[in-house]
Design a protein around this motif. Structure first.
Motif, PDB file in Angstrom:
ATOM      1  N   LEU A   1       0.868  -1.179   0.000  1.00 19.98           N
ATOM      2  CA  LEU A   1       0.000   0.000   0.000  1.00 19.98           C
ATOM      3  C   LEU A   1       0.904   1.227   0.000  1.00 19.98           C
ATOM      4  CD1 LEU A   1      -2.573  -1.160   2.710  1.00 19.98           C
ATOM      5  CD2 LEU A   1      -2.986  -0.992   0.250  1.00 19.98           C
ATOM      6  N   LEU A   2       0.856   1.969  -1.089  1.00 16.45           N
ATOM      7  CA  LEU A   2       1.736   3.127  -1.263  1.00 16.45           C
ATOM      8  C   LEU A   2       1.056   4.378  -0.705  1.00 16.45           C
ATOM      9  CD1 LEU A   2       4.542   3.523  -2.691  1.00 16.45           C
ATOM     10  CD2 LEU A   2       3.263   4.348  -4.667  1.00 16.45           C
TER      11      LEU A   2
ATOM     12  N   LYS B   1      -6.617   2.060   7.342  1.00 16.36           N
ATOM     13  CA  LYS B   1      -7.819   1.226   7.380  1.00 16.36           C
ATOM     14  C   LYS B   1      -7.656  -0.003   6.483  1.00 16.36           C
ATOM     15  CE  LYS B   1     -12.816   1.551   6.487  1.00 16.36           C
ATOM     16  NZ  LYS B   1     -13.898   2.442   5.984  1.00 16.36           N
ATOM     17  N   LEU B   2      -7.154   0.205   5.266  1.00 18.35           N
ATOM     18  CA  LEU B   2      -6.934  -0.914   4.335  1.00 18.35           C
ATOM     19  C   LEU B   2      -5.891  -1.888   4.870  1.00 18.35           C
ATOM     20  CD1 LEU B   2      -6.938   0.824   0.826  1.00 18.35           C
ATOM     21  CD2 LEU B   2      -8.468  -1.012   1.579  1.00 18.35           C
ATOM     22  N   HIS B   3      -4.827  -1.324   5.457  1.00 15.77           N
ATOM     23  CA  HIS B   3      -3.757  -2.161   6.012  1.00 15.77           C
ATOM     24  C   HIS B   3      -4.317  -3.072   7.107  1.00 15.77           C
ATOM     25  CE1 HIS B   3       0.244  -3.282   7.429  1.00 15.77           C
ATOM     26  NE2 HIS B   3      -0.087  -2.896   8.645  1.00 15.77           N
ATOM     27  N   ARG B   4      -5.071  -2.504   8.033  1.00 15.85           N
ATOM     28  CA  ARG B   4      -5.650  -3.311   9.116  1.00 15.85           C
ATOM     29  C   ARG B   4      -6.615  -4.359   8.559  1.00 15.85           C
ATOM     30  NH1 ARG B   4      -6.030   2.006  11.645  1.00 15.85           N
ATOM     31  NH2 ARG B   4      -4.501   2.185  13.341  1.00 15.85           N
ATOM     32  N   LYS B   5      -7.385  -3.955   7.562  1.00 16.02           N
ATOM     33  CA  LYS B   5      -8.360  -4.875   6.948  1.00 16.02           C
ATOM     34  C   LYS B   5      -7.650  -6.090   6.348  1.00 16.02           C
ATOM     35  CE  LYS B   5     -12.105  -4.862   3.455  1.00 16.02           C
ATOM     36  NZ  LYS B   5     -11.526  -5.671   2.386  1.00 16.02           N
ATOM     37  N   HIS B   6      -6.567  -5.849   5.620  1.00 12.93           N
ATOM     38  CA  HIS B   6      -5.820  -6.954   5.006  1.00 12.93           C
ATOM     39  C   HIS B   6      -5.261  -7.898   6.067  1.00 12.93           C
ATOM     40  CE1 HIS B   6      -5.031  -4.423   1.122  1.00 12.93           C
ATOM     41  NE2 HIS B   6      -6.273  -4.809   1.239  1.00 12.93           N
ATOM     42  N   ILE B   7      -4.700  -7.333   7.144  1.00 10.23           N
ATOM     43  CA  ILE B   7      -4.148  -8.177   8.214  1.00 10.23           C
ATOM     44  C   ILE B   7      -5.263  -8.978   8.879  1.00 10.23           C
ATOM     45  CG2 ILE B   7      -2.932  -8.172  10.436  1.00 10.23           C
ATOM     46  CD1 ILE B   7      -1.091  -7.364   8.164  1.00 10.23           C
ATOM     47  N   ASP B   8      -6.399  -8.325   9.141  1.00 13.50           N
ATOM     48  CA  ASP B   8      -7.533  -9.016   9.784  1.00 13.50           C
ATOM     49  C   ASP B   8      -8.051 -10.162   8.920  1.00 13.50           C
ATOM     50  OD1 ASP B   8      -7.379  -7.282  11.912  1.00 13.50           O
ATOM     51  OD2 ASP B   8      -9.008  -5.967  11.217  1.00 13.50           O
TER      52      ASP B   8
ATOM     53  N   GLY C   1       0.708  -4.927  17.722  1.00 16.83           N
ATOM     54  CA  GLY C   1       0.655  -6.358  17.417  1.00 16.83           C
ATOM     55  C   GLY C   1       1.064  -6.686  16.001  1.00 16.83           C
ATOM     56  N   GLU C   2       0.304  -7.588  15.363  1.00 11.66           N
ATOM     57  CA  GLU C   2       0.690  -8.065  14.041  1.00 11.66           C
ATOM     58  C   GLU C   2       0.462  -7.031  12.942  1.00 11.66           C
ATOM     59  OE1 GLU C   2      -1.533 -11.579  13.220  1.00 11.66           O
ATOM     60  OE2 GLU C   2      -3.485 -10.585  13.314  1.00 11.66           O
ATOM     61  N   TYR C   3      -0.175  -5.901  13.288  1.00  9.56           N
ATOM     62  CA  TYR C   3      -0.316  -4.837  12.287  1.00  9.56           C
ATOM     63  C   TYR C   3       1.041  -4.248  11.904  1.00  9.56           C
ATOM     64  CZ  TYR C   3      -5.309  -4.881  13.393  1.00  9.56           C
ATOM     65  OH  TYR C   3      -6.616  -5.249  13.577  1.00  9.56           O
TER      66      TYR C   3
END
Length: 716
Positions: free
Chosen positions: A579-580, A591-598, A619-621
């Motif tokens: 994600l650039l 928001k997108l980053h957290r969504k992908h990890i979740d 955490g893993e974020y």
């Protein structure tokens, strides 16, 4: 001295807080409470509660996880209430402000037994002006000149149906009590231009004389502010209030205990706040429009006596200023040498006057502009005073409605004339011997809207300004942040902020066990980061292996070009996971980053300096922070260049006093993205071997938290 009753109240509140949350005392938090209480307890006052002792400022560096808010709120609330003072908590970011208002303070009241009220203070510009809103709707055809007057330089708005429909909806929602009248509570995104047209500032506001005063969103919020024990705000509003003498918006400094959370931003904010700026052509264009607006006003309104005469006398003065600015434009192009460079669709060039010294011809021209702007400002001030009286019905021949229509326009005009006067005043003054000079520079640009020449003036340190407006007049101040030291000491912050020499500066311990939780790796890089192409190629080569081990990875770059070049150099499979920062707003990016990890996917953030501070990805974020290079500042900032020049002239070393400490702080902030809770673990990788090869590298390395270190050998 700290009285026993105060000490016991603070201790009881803290014990109750810990017990209710089933927590153990954190040594750093406990020490911070004690230090703040001690500092406030040392303030001496007279019988009327005025401080008689030296200025009281304490500086506390408290790392992530310390629990800074509890660390300063508990002692500061108790001590402020005991001294009959009010507490102002100021932050640099909206995120922290919202956390303090929405979570921290309600939690402290609920879990400590302390009783205090609190409110959020926002600048006038965050609230709609009902008078302007109504006028835009009632007088659509006749407000074109008014809109020009209210707009900032180079800033216009087409009066279209979409905007009018929006304003109508706003007025209806406000009347129905479904909108509070502030920008932050409006449910949809607003264009800056749309909002600008319906807000105001102190120079345009007629206050109690306004027909909408009793419904005014700003003054309703102001009433809450005057009653609250604790006011939460931001650095910009504090500085704006201090610039007006203090007590204009926020509580009077002499009756205020200030807390500056994220306090490392305060010196730079102060410099920005007291800087001056003008666009030569933009100002001339505004003056021409203002003259036409005055002509139109006089032709439509029979204004009696001195008021009409003063308005008539302004027009030739404005014409004189337009001519003087034209001459100034020619003169500036003659005294400056510009080296243009391309920035997007604009060509830009900057010229800085060495040591802030101005050529005599320009100084003389600045004297002319200063004098005429001063004269015009004085004339407009008299007009606004007369309009002020007219709104009370004290001027024969001018009814209240006429005065209400004219007052905001003339108030805005006066403020802009005063700002121009301040700028040109700085170009006529000689800087005091031995004191830091002003930075003075020009910026030439040519783009889609034509050519422009901008003139700037700025202090290079905010130390004297903060001393005069804040540290000395304030009852007491607390400055805190996770990054106030640089290279293991407070010298950098002391120089930039001007905190009193006797101020206590302390570091309280972080609860994180850095050596167990994280490892700092410096790979065996072969390239020199100063050789950008070779360094970029090696990063592209090494990144795939570095990014395979964790769910969430944050890669930080010092240069947008390098970030894009590295992104382009990776293959498609990797680019799909990245994600650039340039592709999304900050909120959407996270928001997108957290969504992908979740969702169980890997996610990699590529970002610049704004992602190196103030983002929270526990955490893993974020299990791996990769830093492309030591974040040295780009050496083209006119203020920093002027500061370096001044230090050099004193025989000092600006590289070691400014460049290296600044880079060290930025690196600490970047590393701080990894460990956000006591349970977090991970790795930091620094792709810059200068921390082990350069003479200053060890100083930077030792200023980082005590992570386990893995220094790999370069293999040639």
């Amino acid at each position: 001295m700290l009285e026993d009753s105060q000490k016991k109240k603070i201790q009881k509140a803290y014990s109750t807080f810990l017990a209710s949350k089933k927590l153990k005392a954190r040594p750093g938090q406990k020490q911070m409470i004690a230090e703040v209480a001690r500092s406030l307890g040392e303030v001496k006052t007279d019988s009327e509660g005025r401080r008689t002792s030296d200025p009281s400022v304490i500086v506390v560096e408290a790392g992530t996880g310390t629990g800074k808010t509890v660390g300063y709120v508990l002692p500061a609330v108790v001590m402020a209430q005991a001294a009959d003072k009010r507490l102002v908590i100021s932050t640099a970011t909206v995120t922290l402000q919202e956390q303090i208002i929405g979570k921290d303070l309600p939690d402290i009241i609920l879990k400590t037994g302390l009783k205090f009220s609190f409110t959020l203070a926002k600048g006038r510009g965050r609230y709609a002006c009902l008078s302007k809103l109504d006028r835009l709707l009632q007088e659509e055809q006749s407000t074109a000149s008014l809109m020009d007057m209210f707009a900032a330089e180079g800033f216009t708005l087409a009066q279209d149906e979409t905007s009018l429909k929006l304003y109508q909806t706003m007025l209806e929602d406000f009347a129905a009590s479904s909108w509070e009248g502030d920008r932050d509570s409006w449910p949809d995104a607003l264009e800056d231009q749309q909002w600008r047209m319906i807000t105001t500032d102190h120079s345009q506001c007629s206050g109690r004389r306004c027909g909408y005063f009793n419904q005014c969103p700003f003054y309703k919020a102001r009433a809450d502010l005057e009653q609250a024990d604790v006011v939460v705000t931001n650095h910009d509003l504090v500085l704006a209030d201090l610039a007006l003498g203090g007590g204009a918006i926020l509580p009077d400094p002499k009756d205020t205990v200030y807390v500056f959370d994220e306090g490392h931003h305060l010196p730079d904010k102060a410099i920005d706040h007291f800087a001056c700026h003008s666009r030569i052509k933009g100002t001339a264009s505004w003056l021409e429009k203002a003259s036409k607006s005055l002509q139109k006003t006089l032709s439509q309104n029979a204004l009696p006596g001195e008021l009409g005469e003063r308005l008539e006398k302004l027009m030739p003065e404005f014409d004189e200023l337009v001519n003087a600015l034209g001459h100034t434009h020619t003169l500036l192009q003659g005294v400056a040498t510009f080296e243009p460079r391309i920035q997007g669709d604009t060509t830009v060039a900057v010229y800085r006057f060495e040591q802030g010294k101005i050529p005599e011809a320009l100084r003389q021209q600045a004297e002319v502009l200063k004098a005429v702007f001063s004269r015009c400002s004085g004339m407009v001030e008299k007009i606004t005073r007369e309009l002020d009286d007219a709104m009370d019905g004290d001027v024969p021949g001018i009814d209240r409605w006429q005065a209400e229509q004219l007052y905001p326009e003339m108030g805005a005009m006066q403020m802009r004339l005063e700002n121009q006067f301040k700028l040109w005043l700085t170009y006529t003054m000689k800087d005091p011997e031995g004191e830091p000079p002003c930075a003075r520079w020009l910026k030439w640009s040519e783009g889609p809207f034509g050519e422009e020449l901008e003139v700037f003036s700025s202090p290079i340190l905010s130390s004297a300004t903060l001393w005069q407006t804040l540290w000395n007049p304030g009852y007491a101040s607390i400055v805190t942040s996770a990054t106030l030291t640089a290279l293991g000491n407070f010298n950098r912050f002391r120089m930039r902020s001007g905190v009193p020499s006797e101020s206590r500066c302390v570091v309280v311990p972080s609860p994180f066990q850095h050596s167990l939780a994280a490892q700092l790796v410096v790979p065996g890089m072969l390239s020199d980061p100063r050789q950008s192409e070779e360094h970029t190629e090696e990063i592209v080569e090494k990144l795939p292996d570095l990014m395979t081990r964790q769910k969430g990875t944050l890669v930080l770059f010092s240069s947008r070009k390098q970030m894009k070049d590295v992104h382009y150099g990776l293959d498609d499979a990797w680019r799909k996971k990245i994600l650039l920062q340039d592709d999304y707003s900050r909120a959407e990016l996270l928001k997108l980053h957290r969504k992908h990890i979740d969702e169980g996917k890997d996610s990699i953030l590529f970002g610049l300096a704004s992602l190196a501070e103030g983002i929270d990805l526990p955490g893993e974020y974020c299990e791996h922070v990769i830093i492309a290079k030591i974040p040295f500042a780009v050496p083209d900032d006119p203020v920093e260049s002027a500061l370096s020049e001044w230090l050099e002239a004193q025989g000092r070393n600006p590289f070691m006093e400014i460049t290296v400490p600044d880079a060290a702080i930025k690196l600490v902030q970047a590393c701080g993205r990894l460990l956000r809770t006591e349970q977090d673990t991970g790795q930091i990788t620094l792709l810059d071997r200068r921390v082990v090869t350069a003479r200053y590298g060890r100083m930077i390395l030792d200023s980082l938290p005590p992570f386990r270190r893995a220094i790999e050998h370069a293999v040639f």
